[in-house]
Design a protein around this motif. Structure first.
Motif, PDB file in Angstrom:
ATOM      1  N   LYS A 148       0.838  -1.202   0.000  1.00 34.06           N
ATOM      2  CA  LYS A 148       0.000   0.000   0.000  1.00 34.06           C
ATOM      3  C   LYS A 148       0.873   1.253   0.000  1.00 34.06           C
ATOM      4  O   LYS A 148       0.548   2.241  -0.663  1.00 34.06           O
ATOM      5  N   ALA A 149       1.980   1.215   0.742  1.00 34.47           N
ATOM      6  CA  ALA A 149       2.884   2.365   0.801  1.00 34.47           C
ATOM      7  C   ALA A 149       3.512   2.619  -0.572  1.00 34.47           C
ATOM      8  O   ALA A 149       3.638   3.774  -0.990  1.00 34.47           O
ATOM      9  N   ILE A 150       3.897   1.560  -1.253  1.00 31.31           N
ATOM     10  CA  ILE A 150       4.458   1.704  -2.605  1.00 31.31           C
ATOM     11  C   ILE A 150       3.436   2.383  -3.509  1.00 31.31           C
ATOM     12  O   ILE A 150       3.758   3.336  -4.233  1.00 31.31           O
ATOM     13  N   GLN A 151       2.194   1.905  -3.460  1.00 28.86           N
ATOM     14  CA  GLN A 151       1.149   2.476  -4.312  1.00 28.86           C
ATOM     15  C   GLN A 151       0.863   3.928  -3.940  1.00 28.86           C
ATOM     16  O   GLN A 151       0.677   4.772  -4.815  1.00 28.86           O
ATOM     17  N   THR A 152       0.850   4.230  -2.657  1.00 30.66           N
ATOM     18  CA  THR A 152       0.600   5.605  -2.224  1.00 30.66           C
ATOM     19  C   THR A 152       1.706   6.536  -2.710  1.00 30.66           C
ATOM     20  O   THR A 152       1.436   7.641  -3.192  1.00 30.66           O
ATOM     21  N   GLU A 153       2.950   6.085  -2.616  1.00 33.45           N
ATOM     22  CA  GLU A 153       4.067   6.914  -3.090  1.00 33.45           C
ATOM     23  C   GLU A 153       3.986   7.098  -4.605  1.00 33.45           C
ATOM     24  O   GLU A 153       4.280   8.169  -5.125  1.00 33.45           O
ATOM     25  N   LYS A 154       3.551   6.063  -5.314  1.00 35.80           N
ATOM     26  CA  LYS A 154       3.363   6.190  -6.769  1.00 35.80           C
ATOM     27  C   LYS A 154       2.259   7.197  -7.064  1.00 35.80           C
ATOM     28  O   LYS A 154       2.396   8.043  -7.948  1.00 35.80           O
ATOM     29  N   ASN A 155       1.167   7.125  -6.302  1.00 33.90           N
ATOM     30  CA  ASN A 155       0.072   8.084  -6.485  1.00 33.90           C
ATOM     31  C   ASN A 155       0.552   9.513  -6.226  1.00 33.90           C
ATOM     32  O   ASN A 155       0.184  10.433  -6.956  1.00 33.90           O
ATOM     33  N   ALA A 156       1.379   9.685  -5.193  1.00 30.06           N
ATOM     34  CA  ALA A 156       1.932  11.009  -4.891  1.00 30.06           C
ATOM     35  C   ALA A 156       2.837  11.469  -6.030  1.00 30.06           C
ATOM     36  O   ALA A 156       2.789  12.634  -6.447  1.00 30.06           O
ATOM     37  N   MET A 157       3.656  10.552  -6.556  1.00 29.38           N
ATOM     38  CA  MET A 157       4.526  10.878  -7.688  1.00 29.38           C
ATOM     39  C   MET A 157       3.685  11.353  -8.871  1.00 29.38           C
ATOM     40  O   MET A 157       3.971  12.390  -9.470  1.00 29.38           O
ATOM     41  N   ASN A 158       2.630  10.600  -9.193  1.00 23.15           N
ATOM     42  CA  ASN A 158       1.755  10.975 -10.307  1.00 23.15           C
ATOM     43  C   ASN A 158       1.047  12.306 -10.043  1.00 23.15           C
ATOM     44  O   ASN A 158       0.876  13.116 -10.957  1.00 23.15           O
ATOM     45  N   LEU A 215       1.768   7.181   7.748  1.00 22.49           N
ATOM     46  CA  LEU A 215       3.043   6.461   7.825  1.00 22.49           C
ATOM     47  C   LEU A 215       3.460   6.247   9.277  1.00 22.49           C
ATOM     48  O   LEU A 215       3.931   5.164   9.647  1.00 22.49           O
ATOM     49  N   ARG A 216       3.294   7.257  10.110  1.00 22.38           N
ATOM     50  CA  ARG A 216       3.661   7.132  11.533  1.00 22.38           C
ATOM     51  C   ARG A 216       2.759   6.125  12.245  1.00 22.38           C
ATOM     52  O   ARG A 216       3.228   5.332  13.066  1.00 22.38           O
ATOM     53  N   GLU A 217       1.471   6.144  11.914  1.00 26.50           N
ATOM     54  CA  GLU A 217       0.542   5.184  12.521  1.00 26.50           C
ATOM     55  C   GLU A 217       0.888   3.761  12.109  1.00 26.50           C
ATOM     56  O   GLU A 217       0.851   2.842  12.930  1.00 26.50           O
ATOM     57  N   ALA A 235      12.094  -4.008  13.276  1.00 29.36           N
ATOM     58  CA  ALA A 235      12.796  -2.728  13.409  1.00 29.36           C
ATOM     59  C   ALA A 235      13.219  -2.190  12.038  1.00 29.36           C
ATOM     60  O   ALA A 235      13.138  -0.986  11.785  1.00 29.36           O
ATOM     61  N   GLU A 236      13.657  -3.076  11.146  1.00 33.30           N
ATOM     62  CA  GLU A 236      14.100  -2.654   9.816  1.00 33.30           C
ATOM     63  C   GLU A 236      12.945  -2.048   9.018  1.00 33.30           C
ATOM     64  O   GLU A 236      13.078  -0.975   8.427  1.00 33.30           O
ATOM     65  N   VAL A 237      11.815  -2.722   9.017  1.00 35.56           N
ATOM     66  CA  VAL A 237      10.656  -2.245   8.257  1.00 35.56           C
ATOM     67  C   VAL A 237      10.100  -0.976   8.908  1.00 35.56           C
ATOM     68  O   VAL A 237       9.776  -0.006   8.215  1.00 35.56           O
ATOM     69  N   ARG A 238      10.003  -0.980  10.235  1.00 29.79           N
ATOM     70  CA  ARG A 238       9.514   0.201  10.951  1.00 29.79           C
ATOM     71  C   ARG A 238      10.386   1.416  10.633  1.00 29.79           C
ATOM     72  O   ARG A 238       9.889   2.523  10.420  1.00 29.79           O
ATOM     73  N   ALA A 239      11.701   1.211  10.556  1.00 28.68           N
ATOM     74  CA  ALA A 239      12.631   2.307  10.258  1.00 28.68           C
ATOM     75  C   ALA A 239      12.362   2.914   8.883  1.00 28.68           C
ATOM     76  O   ALA A 239      12.467   4.135   8.716  1.00 28.68           O
ATOM     77  N   LEU A 249      11.391   6.699   8.381  1.00 31.76           N
ATOM     78  CA  LEU A 249      12.190   7.539   7.485  1.00 31.76           C
ATOM     79  C   LEU A 249      11.296   8.238   6.469  1.00 31.76           C
ATOM     80  O   LEU A 249      11.429   9.442   6.234  1.00 31.76           O
ATOM     81  N   ASN A 250      10.380   7.492   5.882  1.00 29.75           N
ATOM     82  CA  ASN A 250       9.484   8.084   4.895  1.00 29.75           C
ATOM     83  C   ASN A 250       8.531   9.088   5.537  1.00 29.75           C
ATOM     84  O   ASN A 250       8.178  10.090   4.911  1.00 29.75           O
ATOM     85  N   ALA A 251       8.130   8.848   6.778  1.00 28.90           N
ATOM     86  CA  ALA A 251       7.297   9.823   7.482  1.00 28.90           C
ATOM     87  C   ALA A 251       8.074  11.121   7.674  1.00 28.90           C
ATOM     88  O   ALA A 251       7.531  12.219   7.464  1.00 28.90           O
ATOM     89  N   GLN A 252       9.355  11.016   8.039  1.00 26.62           N
ATOM     90  CA  GLN A 252      10.177  12.217   8.218  1.00 26.62           C
ATOM     91  C   GLN A 252      10.387  12.932   6.883  1.00 26.62           C
ATOM     92  O   GLN A 252      10.317  14.157   6.804  1.00 26.62           O
ATOM     93  N   GLU A 253      10.653  12.175   5.829  1.00 28.95           N
ATOM     94  CA  GLU A 253      10.835  12.786   4.510  1.00 28.95           C
ATOM     95  C   GLU A 253       9.534  13.426   4.023  1.00 28.95           C
ATOM     96  O   GLU A 253       9.560  14.465   3.357  1.00 28.95           O
TER      97      GLU A 253
END
Length: 165
Positions: free
Chosen positions: A13-23, A113-115, A123-127, A131-135
């Motif tokens: 879902k995050a990948i798709q959301t970032e793609k939607n934001a890109m578009n 993203l934070r939720e 920990a790796e996935v959460r990070a 990171l994306n929430a901060q960006e």
């Protein structure tokens, strides 16, 4: 305490959301007249693609074959990002409205993203989500600054010049 969530589903879902934001930023840039605003939205589009790539790298599913292929698929005009943009374009679109909409979308995305990050055990996935929430928060601040420029407002770096005792 972590709630159980489907991590692969959250990443997908995050990948798709970032793609939607890109578009959103790509299509928004095509509607703008201000050359600096166009470049700014193009920059944000490239960064959203990078965000999607960060999620893609940690995705364990097998139903997304190739990142570039996915990112080059036609925009999903039913997504909340593009539906909001289409509504804005159909109602006297201008750079101000685009920036206001972008700030709203970025704030909502940061919260989501934070939720999601708070519900992930790894920990790796959460990070990556954090990171994306901060960006995303950084995007909001950049857009806010560009909005001030578009609106001919005093830039925050010049504020002290205008403050009187």
């Amino acid at each position: 305490m972590f709630e159980e969530i489907d991590v692969d589903d959250a990443i997908k879902k995050a990948i798709q959301t970032e793609k939607n934001a890109m578009n959103f930023y790509e299509l928004g840039a095509l509607q703008m007249k201000d050359p600096d605003a166009v470049k700014f939205f193009q920059l944000l589009a490239r960064e959203e693609r990078q965000h999607a790539g960060q999620f893609y790298k940690i995705y364990q599913g097998s139903d997304i074959a190739d990142f570039d292929e996915l990112m080059d698929t036609p925009p999903d005009h039913q997504s909340s990002w593009l539906a909001a943009l289409a509504k804005s374009i159909n109602s006297d679109f201008n750079e101000q409205k685009a920036m206001e909409l972008a700030m709203e979308k970025e704030l909502n995305l940061e919260k989501a993203l934070r939720e999601t990050a708070a519900q992930i055990k790894s920990a790796e996935v959460r990070a990556i989500f954090e990171l994306n929430a901060q960006e995303t928060h950084n995007h909001y601040e950049l857009i806010e600054s560009e909005y001030a420029r578009i609106m001919a407002m005093v830039h925050e770096s010049d504020m002290d010049i205008y403050v009187r005792e």
